[in-house]
Each structure stands twice: as structure tokens, then as C-alpha cells.
Design a protein around this motif. Structure first.
Motif, PDB file in Angstrom:
ATOM      1  N   HIS A 109      -6.513   0.587 -14.151  1.00  0.00           N
ATOM      2  CA  HIS A 109      -8.003   1.673 -14.963  1.00  0.00           C
ATOM      3  C   HIS A 109      -8.350   1.852 -13.399  1.00  0.00           C
TER       4      HIS A 109
ATOM      5  N   THR B 136       1.315   5.925  -8.467  1.00  0.00           N
ATOM      6  CA  THR B 136       1.176   4.696  -8.197  1.00  0.00           C
ATOM      7  C   THR B 136       2.737   3.836  -9.159  1.00  0.00           C
TER       8      THR B 136
ATOM      9  N   GLY C   4      -0.205   4.545  -4.605  1.00  0.00           N
ATOM     10  CA  GLY C   4      -0.569   5.609  -4.091  1.00  0.00           C
ATOM     11  C   GLY C   4       0.857   6.395  -2.751  1.00  0.00           C
ATOM     12  N   GLY C   5      -0.326   6.456  -2.351  1.00  0.00           N
ATOM     13  CA  GLY C   5       0.223   6.884  -0.663  1.00  0.00           C
ATOM     14  C   GLY C   5      -0.148   9.282  -0.904  1.00  0.00           C
TER      15      GLY C   5
ATOM     16  N   GLY D  85       0.828  -0.926   0.208  1.00  0.00           N
ATOM     17  CA  GLY D  85       0.224  -0.149   0.184  1.00  0.00           C
ATOM     18  C   GLY D  85       1.110   1.538  -0.309  1.00  0.00           C
TER      19      GLY D  85
ATOM     20  N   VAL E 132      -5.726  -4.127  -8.244  1.00  0.00           N
ATOM     21  CA  VAL E 132      -4.737  -4.501  -9.574  1.00  0.00           C
ATOM     22  C   VAL E 132      -4.207  -6.514  -8.682  1.00  0.00           C
TER      23      VAL E 132
ATOM     24  N   ILE F 134      -5.204  14.336  -5.357  1.00  0.00           N
ATOM     25  CA  ILE F 134      -6.554  14.283  -5.847  1.00  0.00           C
ATOM     26  C   ILE F 134      -7.395  15.208  -4.783  1.00  0.00           C
TER      27      ILE F 134
ATOM     28  N   ALA G 281      -0.193  10.605  -3.961  1.00  0.00           N
ATOM     29  CA  ALA G 281      -0.910  10.487  -4.853  1.00  0.00           C
ATOM     30  C   ALA G 281      -2.707  11.310  -4.362  1.00  0.00           C
ATOM     31  N   ARG G 282      -2.394  11.022  -3.221  1.00  0.00           N
ATOM     32  CA  ARG G 282      -3.593  12.441  -2.224  1.00  0.00           C
ATOM     33  C   ARG G 282      -3.787  13.510  -2.434  1.00  0.00           C
TER      34      ARG G 282
ATOM     35  N   GLY H 196     -10.878   3.122 -10.320  1.00  0.00           N
ATOM     36  CA  GLY H 196     -12.644   2.430 -10.154  1.00  0.00           C
ATOM     37  C   GLY H 196     -12.533   1.567  -9.112  1.00  0.00           C
ATOM     38  N   HIS H 197     -11.013   1.361  -8.809  1.00  0.00           N
ATOM     39  CA  HIS H 197     -10.218   0.234  -7.611  1.00  0.00           C
ATOM     40  C   HIS H 197      -9.377   1.115  -7.422  1.00  0.00           C
TER      41      HIS H 197
HETATM   42  P1  UTP Z   1      -3.476   3.258  -3.819  1.00  0.00           P
HETATM   43  O1  UTP Z   1      -3.413   1.428  -4.649  1.00  0.00           O
HETATM   44  O2  UTP Z   1      -2.597   3.971  -3.302  1.00  0.00           O
HETATM   45  O3  UTP Z   1      -5.546   3.122  -2.946  1.00  0.00           O
HETATM   46  O4  UTP Z   1      -3.986   4.369  -5.364  1.00  0.00           O
HETATM   47  P2  UTP Z   1      -5.700   3.846  -1.575  1.00  0.00           P
HETATM   48  O5  UTP Z   1      -6.139   2.262  -0.763  1.00  0.00           O
HETATM   49  O6  UTP Z   1      -6.190   4.960  -1.568  1.00  0.00           O
HETATM   50  O7  UTP Z   1      -3.695   4.270  -1.224  1.00  0.00           O
HETATM   51  P3  UTP Z   1      -3.929   3.379   0.560  1.00  0.00           P
HETATM   52  O8  UTP Z   1      -3.515   2.176   0.097  1.00  0.00           O
HETATM   53  O9  UTP Z   1      -4.679   3.234   1.487  1.00  0.00           O
HETATM   54  O10 UTP Z   1      -2.575   4.410   1.129  1.00  0.00           O
HETATM   55  C1  UTP Z   1      -4.070   5.635  -4.592  1.00  0.00           C
HETATM   56  C2  UTP Z   1      -5.000   6.120  -5.593  1.00  0.00           C
HETATM   57  O11 UTP Z   1      -4.869   5.797  -7.214  1.00  0.00           O
HETATM   58  C3  UTP Z   1      -6.435   5.097  -8.303  1.00  0.00           C
HETATM   59  C4  UTP Z   1      -6.996   5.472  -7.173  1.00  0.00           C
HETATM   60  O12 UTP Z   1      -8.115   7.052  -6.835  1.00  0.00           O
HETATM   61  C5  UTP Z   1      -7.049   4.824  -5.522  1.00  0.00           C
HETATM   62  O13 UTP Z   1      -7.915   6.446  -4.401  1.00  0.00           O
HETATM   63  N1  UTP Z   1      -6.187   4.459  -8.034  1.00  0.00           N
HETATM   64  C6  UTP Z   1      -5.060   3.447  -8.052  1.00  0.00           C
HETATM   65  C7  UTP Z   1      -6.877   3.048  -9.627  1.00  0.00           C
HETATM   66  O14 UTP Z   1      -8.327   4.141 -10.110  1.00  0.00           O
HETATM   67  N2  UTP Z   1      -7.630   2.628 -10.393  1.00  0.00           N
HETATM   68  C8  UTP Z   1      -5.789   2.279  -9.758  1.00  0.00           C
HETATM   69  O15 UTP Z   1      -5.741   0.226 -10.115  1.00  0.00           O
HETATM   70  C9  UTP Z   1      -4.958   1.948  -9.263  1.00  0.00           C
END
Ligand code: UTP
Length: 223
Positions: free
Chosen positions: A113, A72, A43-44, A8, A121, A51, A47-48, A115-116
Motif C-alpha cells: 500500500h 518492487t 524497488g531500487g 532493500g 511490509v 518516481i 523505482a526511484r 505511504g511506507h
Molecule cells: P522500497 O521499499 O524499495 O523503498 O520501495 P526505499 O526505502 O525508497 O528503497 P531502498 O530500500 O532504500 O532502496 C520503493 C518505493 O515504493 C513505494 C514507496 O514510494 C517507496 O519509496 N512503496 C513501496 C509504497 O508506497 N508502499 C510499499 O508497500 C512499498
């Protein structure tokens, strides 16, 4: 034998370079013992941040997901560097990741992709490879309710139907979050993916082989 390890973004990211190095060491150790490994990196906080800013700009959710995926994949490239694979491509689909692992014995990927999350993945790749999945996260296992709630109990073992029910229930609550996302839970159930959910500290001490043998204090979902 194959194994998929979902790291994660809360445990593996640029803010923790020591963990990137340690994760690479644990993967190398498992490769040396003969396992074939696919690592999937989240993404950690970076990513947040992207977003959150894009959401304030009014961007659609799918575009926010694409930003998350980009981060990611950047983290996956970083782990490839720590593994001494500077020229390695980051696979773009679960099928490409599975094919790379079959061919090269190792692959590191991020999201694919919208949505998840990357846990889904990891579950998809595990389903394709008929491999066990290790989810390393910032919680020490699966709880029967939000772990911050009084009386929450960690579950040592649970079946995949129960995991899916808990994941979907949490997803329906506003602000609800669960250790495994609903798409990942669904794939784990339908693909009969044996899954180990554990904390970084636990993972660090038992490694990939120890985790696969259940020598951790987290949760086991039997496939
Ligand atoms: P993460 O897998 O890190 O999600 O992807 P998370 O659960 O929010 O993070 P942790 O593990 O709790 O820190 C980050 C973001 O990237 C997008 C989603 O918006 C996700 O929240 N993402 C990621 C996708 O849309 N598709 C993917 O296959 C992976």
C-alpha cells in the motif's frame, strides 16, 4: 520456525543479477534447513527513476508510491524466477503473504500500500507470523545519527522505542533519511519484532540462519 527477510532495492535489483542469484541461494539454503521464509523485495534505482520522472510530471505522491510498488513487485517476480518458482503469485497484502508462507513454506512479495516502504511490509508480515525480521540494506547497521556525519556511531543493540524515536526524528528533517522507515519502526515496536539490520556483504557471508543468531556486524533490536 518462520523468518522474514527484507531485501532493500538498493541491494537487490536488476542491475545486480549476481545478487539476485545469491539471495535465491541463501533463501534455498535456509528452506532446506527447515526454516519457513518470507522475502520482501524493494524497488531500487528503477523505482526511484520512475518516481522522479512522475514527480516532474506533477503526479500526486500516492501515484508515485503506486509506481514504486509496481517495481518492487517486478523485483519480487524476478526473485521467484531465481528460486525456480516461475508460476508463483506475488502476494498483494501482508496477510496474503503470511498465509502463503504458512501454507507453502515460502513467499516472495514486494510493496503493498502507498505511504511506507517494503521494510514496513516486512515488519507487518513478521508481526503476523510472530517471526524475526532481517533487514538487509546499504548501510551496515543503525547509527545514532546520519552515518555521513562526523562522530556517528553504529549501535550494536537498541530497543524498539529508541529505533522509533530515531526514525521519526530523521523523517521530520528535510531530506532526512534513516535506515528504517518510521512505519516499519512503529510496527517493530508494537509487534515486538526482533529485528536484525545488516549490510548485503554481511548477509552474504552469514546467511539467514547466521543473521538470526546475531552472527553479523549490524544492529539487533530485541522484540
Ligand atoms: P522500497 O521499499 O524499495 O523503498 O520501495 P526505499 O526505502 O525508497 O528503497 P531502498 O530500500 O532504500 O532502496 C520503493 C518505493 O515504493 C513505494 C514507496 O514510494 C517507496 O519509496 N512503496 C513501496 C509504497 O508506497 N508502499 C510499499 O508497500 C512499498
Amino acid at each position: 520456525m518462520y523468518a522474514v527477510v527484507a531485501l532493500g532495492g538498493s541491494v537487490l535489483n536488476v542491475e545486480n543479477p549476481d545478487r539476485v542469484r545469491k539471495a535465491a541461494d541463501l533463501i534455498s539454503e535456509a528452506l532446506e534447513s527447515g526454516l519457513k521464509i518470507c522475502a520482501v523485495v524493494g524497488g531500487g534505482p528503477v523505482a526511484r527513476e520512475y518516481i522522479n520522472v512522475a514527480r516532474e510530471l506533477g503526479a500526486p505522491e500516492t501515484a508515485l508510491d503506486e509506481l514504486g510498488i509496481a517495481v518492487t513487485r517486478l523485483n519480487a517476480a524476478l526473485l521467484n524466477l531465481a528460486l525456480g518458482r516461475p508460476e508463483a503469485d506475488v502476494p498483494e497484502t501482508p496477510a496474503e503473504a503470511a498465509e502463503t508462507v504458512r501454507r507453502e513454506g515460502v513467499a516472495v512479495c514486494g510493496g503493498t500500500h502507498p505511504g511506507h516502504t517494503t521494510d514496513a511490509v516486512g515488519a507487518m508480515i513478521a508481526e503476523l507470523l510472530e517471526a524475526p525480521l532481517i533487514i538487509v540494506t546499504n548501510v551496515d547497521g543503525v547509527y545514532d545519527r546520519d552515518p555521513s556525519e562526523p562522530g556517528a556511531q553504529k549501535l550494536r543493540e537498541l530497543d524498539a522505542d529508541e529505533l522509533e524515536r530515531l526514525a521519526f526524528e530523521a523523517d521530520l528533517e528535510a531530506g532526512g533519511s534513516f535506515v528504517v522507515d518510521p512505519v516499519a519502526a512503529k510496527i517493530i515496536r508494537r509487534g515486538r519484532v526482533t529485528t536484525h539490520v545488516l549490510s548485503w556483504d554481511d548477509f552474504k557471508s552469514v546467511g539467514i540462519e547466521g543473521a538470526l543468531k546475531g552472527r553479523h556486524g549490524g544492529t539487533i533490536i530485541r522484540g
